[in-house]
Design an enzyme around this catalytic site. Structure first.
Site, PDB file in Angstrom:
ATOM      1  N   ARG A   1       0.987  -1.258  -0.093  1.00 17.20           N
ATOM      2  CA  ARG A   1       0.158   0.104   0.006  1.00 17.20           C
ATOM      3  C   ARG A   1       0.879   1.426  -0.003  1.00 17.20           C
ATOM      4  O   ARG A   1       0.729   2.226  -0.680  1.00 17.20           O
ATOM      5  CB  ARG A   1      -0.732   0.105   1.435  1.00 17.20           C
ATOM      6  CG  ARG A   1      -1.938  -1.239   1.342  1.00 17.20           C
ATOM      7  CD  ARG A   1      -3.240  -1.066   2.291  1.00 17.20           C
ATOM      8  NE  ARG A   1      -2.385  -1.046   3.714  1.00 17.20           N
ATOM      9  CZ  ARG A   1      -2.377  -2.256   4.420  1.00 17.20           C
ATOM     10  NH1 ARG A   1      -2.878  -3.400   3.670  1.00 17.20           N
ATOM     11  NH2 ARG A   1      -2.042  -2.276   5.494  1.00 17.20           N
TER      12      ARG A   1
ATOM     13  N   LYS B   1     -13.371  13.777   4.895  1.00 12.94           N
ATOM     14  CA  LYS B   1     -14.492  13.223   3.907  1.00 12.94           C
ATOM     15  C   LYS B   1     -15.450  12.256   4.891  1.00 12.94           C
ATOM     16  O   LYS B   1     -14.703  11.639   5.739  1.00 12.94           O
ATOM     17  CB  LYS B   1     -13.824  12.549   2.945  1.00 12.94           C
ATOM     18  CG  LYS B   1     -14.921  11.687   1.903  1.00 12.94           C
ATOM     19  CD  LYS B   1     -14.478  10.996   1.106  1.00 12.94           C
ATOM     20  CE  LYS B   1     -14.850   9.486   1.420  1.00 12.94           C
ATOM     21  NZ  LYS B   1     -14.609   8.471   0.384  1.00 12.94           N
TER      22      LYS B   1
ATOM     23  N   GLU C   1     -20.628  13.891   1.779  1.00 15.32           N
ATOM     24  CA  GLU C   1     -20.595  12.659   0.713  1.00 15.32           C
ATOM     25  C   GLU C   1     -21.806  11.827   1.018  1.00 15.32           C
ATOM     26  O   GLU C   1     -21.715  10.777   1.571  1.00 15.32           O
ATOM     27  CB  GLU C   1     -19.387  11.925   0.527  1.00 15.32           C
ATOM     28  CG  GLU C   1     -19.639  10.799  -0.738  1.00 15.32           C
ATOM     29  CD  GLU C   1     -18.331   9.994  -0.983  1.00 15.32           C
ATOM     30  OE1 GLU C   1     -17.239  10.111  -0.074  1.00 15.32           O
ATOM     31  OE2 GLU C   1     -18.437   9.205  -1.820  1.00 15.32           O
TER      32      GLU C   1
ATOM     33  N   LYS D   1     -20.098  16.093  -2.332  1.00 16.11           N
ATOM     34  CA  LYS D   1     -19.659  15.048  -3.225  1.00 16.11           C
ATOM     35  C   LYS D   1     -20.898  13.908  -3.440  1.00 16.11           C
ATOM     36  O   LYS D   1     -20.863  13.141  -2.702  1.00 16.11           O
ATOM     37  CB  LYS D   1     -18.506  14.162  -2.632  1.00 16.11           C
ATOM     38  CG  LYS D   1     -17.835  13.331  -3.045  1.00 16.11           C
ATOM     39  CD  LYS D   1     -16.613  12.778  -2.749  1.00 16.11           C
ATOM     40  CE  LYS D   1     -16.160  11.301  -3.611  1.00 16.11           C
ATOM     41  NZ  LYS D   1     -14.697  11.066  -3.288  1.00 16.11           N
TER      42      LYS D   1
HETATM   43  P1  13P Z   1     -15.321   6.039  -6.422  1.00 14.57           P
HETATM   44  O1  13P Z   1     -15.002   7.440  -7.300  1.00 14.57           O
HETATM   45  O2  13P Z   1     -14.641   4.802  -6.686  1.00 14.57           O
HETATM   46  O3  13P Z   1     -16.786   5.941  -6.295  1.00 14.57           O
HETATM   47  O4  13P Z   1     -14.521   6.464  -4.992  1.00 14.57           O
HETATM   48  C1  13P Z   1     -14.888   7.942  -4.669  1.00 14.57           C
HETATM   49  C2  13P Z   1     -15.064   7.734  -2.970  1.00 14.57           C
HETATM   50  O5  13P Z   1     -14.462   8.623  -2.491  1.00 14.57           O
HETATM   51  C3  13P Z   1     -16.050   6.999  -2.619  1.00 14.57           C
HETATM   52  O6  13P Z   1     -16.168   7.200  -1.250  1.00 14.57           O
END
Ligand code: 13P
Length: 339
Positions: A47, A137, A178, A220
């Site tokens: 990673r 986030k 998000e 988001k």
């Molecule tokens: P994806 O663009 O792969 O959906 O991932 C964005 C993300 O941060 C999901 O929490």
């Protein structure tokens, strides 16, 4: 600098013309899945190697304004022994951090889920900030069926998302908000639009209840698309459906909307973003915060080998550049064949 000035400066650094955000905050189980797909075992060392390679991509900062990290990465050193947040800052990229702690069943709401992570959040944010994180986030997840998500799930998830955002702002950290409406299922685009509108409406009501400054958040969301098992809509249809929902429920005070890719292919997500930016000026900047859609080609090119570092970096740079163009409505699919 006051907290408000600090938040404003971070928003200005993140929401920039022709740039978007790279979501590289996969949790350990998720990155293990992504690595498995390219034949690599996920260990602390693999990673670290992979993320160090992609964050060292030459000129990544031309198209990427921020990177969302997972807790482990925030504390890791690059292959050249530079702290990862410092490496990003040297590229002109703002480091951010995923702070939710995953999700699980919402009791008495079969099929719905709730996101965890509010306990001790302020203390964790203080630590992340001392390591260089300037934004955070939190992801809520909504499943679609004929009856899901329940109002109970929409309301409870909106409430935790708003409480997270309020804590972040109090600490001078910009919250990425998000609410992911999942693409999985055989629902229609109309059903996705209906759920997205319900979800976003409750999210903004909760943000208002908690006195969150909308000028200092980034939204988001998912694009409005039919369920994955229902076939595809054209980019123009996706753009029209997404914007008609957003115009109803996303206040103009929000400076930036960065879409997640959510299982769209890299090319599809770029085309859809381009269509969104081809419908004239909107109250908000429309950009990307892709995980899979930016990284999949880079992971394939890398395949666990240091010798493939340049190829992996070139693959990431290409997607970042093309999405930077789509963010301005200047992408065309023919560009996929350019070097
Ligand atoms: P994806 O663009 O792969 O959906 O991932 C964005 C993300 O941060 C999901 O929490």
């Amino acid at each position: 600098m006051t907290i408000q000035e600090e938040l404003k400066a971070t928003i200005e650094d993140l929401v920039q013309p022709a740039k978007g955000i790279l979501a590289a905050d996969e949790s350990s189980p998720t990155i293990a899945k992504r690595f498995k797909a390219v034949g690599v075992e996920s260990t602390e060392a693999t990673r670290r190697a992979y993320r160090s390679i992609i964050f060292s991509t030459p000129d990544l900062g031309d198209h990427i304004s921020g990177v969302i990290l997972y807790e482990e990465t925030l504390e890791q050193l690059s292959l050249d022994d530079i702290s990862i947040p410092k490496l990003l800052a040297s590229q002109g990229i703002v480091p951010g951090i995923k702070v939710d702690q995953g999700k699980g069943p919402l009791v008495n709401a079969p099929g719905d889920e709730i996101t965890y992570g509010l306990d001790g959040l302020a203390t964790r944010l203080e630590h992340y900030k001392s390591l260089g994180a300037r934004f955070a986030k939190w992801r809520d997840v909504f499943h679609i069926s004929g009856t899901l998500p329940s109002f109970q799930a929409i309301k409870s998830n909106a409430e935790v998302l708003a409480r997270y955002a309020a804590v972040c702002q109090a600490m001078g950290i910009v919250p990425i908000v998000e609410p992911e409406v999942l693409i999985d299922g055989n629902h229609s685009m109309e059903r996705a639009a209906e759920v997205s509108e319900d979800v976003l409406l409750e999210v903004f009501k909760a943000l208002h209840r908690h006195r969150v400054h909308l000028e200092h958040i980034i939204l988001k969301p998912s694009m409005v698309t039919p369920g994955k098992a229902s076939g595809k809509a054209t980019p123009e249809q996706v753009a029209e459906a997404t914007l008609s929902v957003f115009r109803r429920v996303v206040p103009a005070a929000v400076p930036g909307i960065v879409f997640l890719s959510g299982g769209q292919t890299p090319e599809e997500s770029t085309e859809n973003l381009n269509a969104l930016n081809s419908l004239g000026r909107q109250p908000w900047e429309l950009s990307f915060s892709y995980g899979r859609a930016l990284q999949e080609p880079a992971q394939k090119a890398w395949a666990g080998k240091l010798d493939n570092a340049r190829a992996a970096q070139a693959a990431l740079h290409k997607r970042a550049r093309l999405n930077g163009l789509a963010r301005c409505g200047e992408y065309s699919p023919a560009m996929e064949n350019d070097a």
